[in-house]
Design an enzyme around this catalytic site. Sequence first.
Site, PDB file in Angstrom:
ATOM      1  N   GLY A  13      46.093  41.554  45.065  1.00 18.86           N
ATOM      2  CA  GLY A  13      47.101  41.501  44.000  1.00 18.86           C
ATOM      3  C   GLY A  13      48.284  40.590  44.272  1.00 18.86           C
ATOM      4  O   GLY A  13      49.339  40.757  43.656  1.00 18.86           O
ATOM      5  N   SER A  14      48.128  39.590  45.157  1.00 22.24           N
ATOM      6  CA  SER A  14      49.283  38.715  45.403  1.00 22.24           C
ATOM      7  C   SER A  14      49.615  37.874  44.161  1.00 22.24           C
ATOM      8  O   SER A  14      50.782  37.550  43.915  1.00 22.24           O
ATOM      9  CB  SER A  14      49.052  37.819  46.624  1.00 22.24           C
ATOM     10  OG  SER A  14      47.997  36.928  46.397  1.00 22.24           O
ATOM     11  N   MET A  91      37.424  40.611  40.063  1.00 20.82           N
ATOM     12  CA  MET A  91      36.184  40.240  40.722  1.00 20.82           C
ATOM     13  C   MET A  91      34.923  40.719  40.010  1.00 20.82           C
ATOM     14  O   MET A  91      33.887  40.904  40.637  1.00 20.82           O
ATOM     15  CB  MET A  91      36.211  40.746  42.186  1.00 20.82           C
ATOM     16  CG  MET A  91      37.378  40.216  43.004  1.00 20.82           C
ATOM     17  SD  MET A  91      37.554  38.396  42.935  1.00 20.82           S
ATOM     18  CE  MET A  91      36.228  37.918  44.035  1.00 20.82           C
ATOM     19  N   HIS A 110      41.366  30.239  39.352  1.00 28.40           N
ATOM     20  CA  HIS A 110      40.269  29.940  40.282  1.00 28.40           C
ATOM     21  C   HIS A 110      40.805  29.067  41.412  1.00 28.40           C
ATOM     22  O   HIS A 110      41.494  28.068  41.144  1.00 28.40           O
ATOM     23  CB  HIS A 110      39.144  29.222  39.523  1.00 28.40           C
ATOM     24  CG  HIS A 110      37.977  28.887  40.399  1.00 28.40           C
ATOM     25  ND1 HIS A 110      37.284  29.839  41.123  1.00 28.40           N
ATOM     26  CD2 HIS A 110      37.383  27.696  40.679  1.00 28.40           C
ATOM     27  CE1 HIS A 110      36.318  29.252  41.802  1.00 28.40           C
ATOM     28  NE2 HIS A 110      36.357  27.960  41.557  1.00 28.40           N
TER      29      HIS A 110
HETATM   30  C1  GRF Z   1      42.608  34.489  44.428  1.00 31.93           C
HETATM   31  O1  GRF Z   1      42.336  33.420  45.307  1.00 31.93           O
HETATM   32  C2  GRF Z   1      41.952  34.278  43.094  1.00 31.93           C
HETATM   33  O2  GRF Z   1      41.986  32.955  42.663  1.00 31.93           O
HETATM   34  C3  GRF Z   1      40.534  34.674  43.432  1.00 31.93           C
HETATM   35  O3  GRF Z   1      40.681  35.822  44.242  1.00 31.93           O
HETATM   36  C4  GRF Z   1      41.922  35.751  44.936  1.00 31.93           C
HETATM   37  C5  GRF Z   1      42.698  36.985  44.626  1.00 31.93           C
HETATM   38  O4  GRF Z   1      43.892  37.089  45.355  1.00 31.93           O
HETATM   39  N1  GRF Z   1      39.764  34.883  42.236  1.00 31.93           N
HETATM   40  P1  GRF Z   1      44.980  38.222  45.014  1.00 31.93           P
HETATM   41  O5  GRF Z   1      44.228  39.539  44.814  1.00 31.93           O
HETATM   42  O6  GRF Z   1      45.706  37.811  43.768  1.00 31.93           O
HETATM   43  O7  GRF Z   1      45.871  38.270  46.213  1.00 31.93           O
END
Ligand code: GRF
Length: 198
Positions: A13-14, A91, A110
Site C-alpha cells: 500500500g505504499s 493484484m 504499472h
Molecule cells: C507497485 O509496484 C505497483 O505498480 C505494482 O505492485 C506494486 C505495489 O506496491 N502493481 P504498493 O502495494 O503500492 O506498495
Amino acid sequence: MTARLVVLASGNGSNLQALLDASQSGELDATIVAVISNNADAFALTRSTSSGATTIVVAAEPGELRAHYDARLADACAEFSPDYVVLAGWMRLLSMAFLAQFPQSVVNLHPALPGEFPGTHAIERALQAHQRLGLGRTGVMVHLVPDEGVDNGPVIAAVEVPIELDDTLESLEQRVHAAEHALLVQAMQHLVNAPRNP
Ligand code: GRF
C-alpha cells in the site's frame, strides 16, 4: 469539485499512502472515499485505517467464479459513487463484469513503460533485460483500463527511470517505487482536473 476516489490495494500500500498523503496535504484535489482490499492481511488496510478512510475487505470465496467476485467488488465500489477507481498495487485481474460498471474511470499503475513487461515482476524483468541487452532504462506508467488487456490501455502519464551500472534489484525497486508514488499523484491530479467526456 473534489473528486471521489475508491482505491483498490492488495499488499503493502505504499502507492495508496502517496494518494492519502497528497489528498490530506491538498496536493491532490480528491478524497479517498474508500479503500478496498481482496486481502485481509494487506498492510494497505493498516495504512487506510490509520488515515481514517473507510476500509473494506472484499475477499474471494473459495471456488468463486471471477465474474461473480468482480460483480460483488463492483457493487462494493459503486456504493461510494467514485469518480475514479484506482488500482494501486491491486493484484487481481479484473474482468468486464467489473470494468463495464466504471467506463473511462478505472486507473492502473504499472512499474514499467507502456508496452513493456506486462504482468508481475516487471522491475526484475527490466533489470534482467538491462543485464542481458543493456536496456538502460525502465519506467512507470499510469493508464486507463478499458478492457481485460493486462497493464495496457490509454496512457495518462509515464516516466523513465534510468538503470544504473551498479543497480541491484533492491536499489532499482526503490527508485521505481519512488517514481510511482510521484507519478500516480501527478496523473490523478491531471485526471481530476480534466473535463470528462459525457
Ligand atoms: C507497485 O509496484 C505497483 O505498480 C505494482 O505492485 C506494486 C505495489 O506496491 N502493481 P504498493 O502495494 O503500492 O506498495
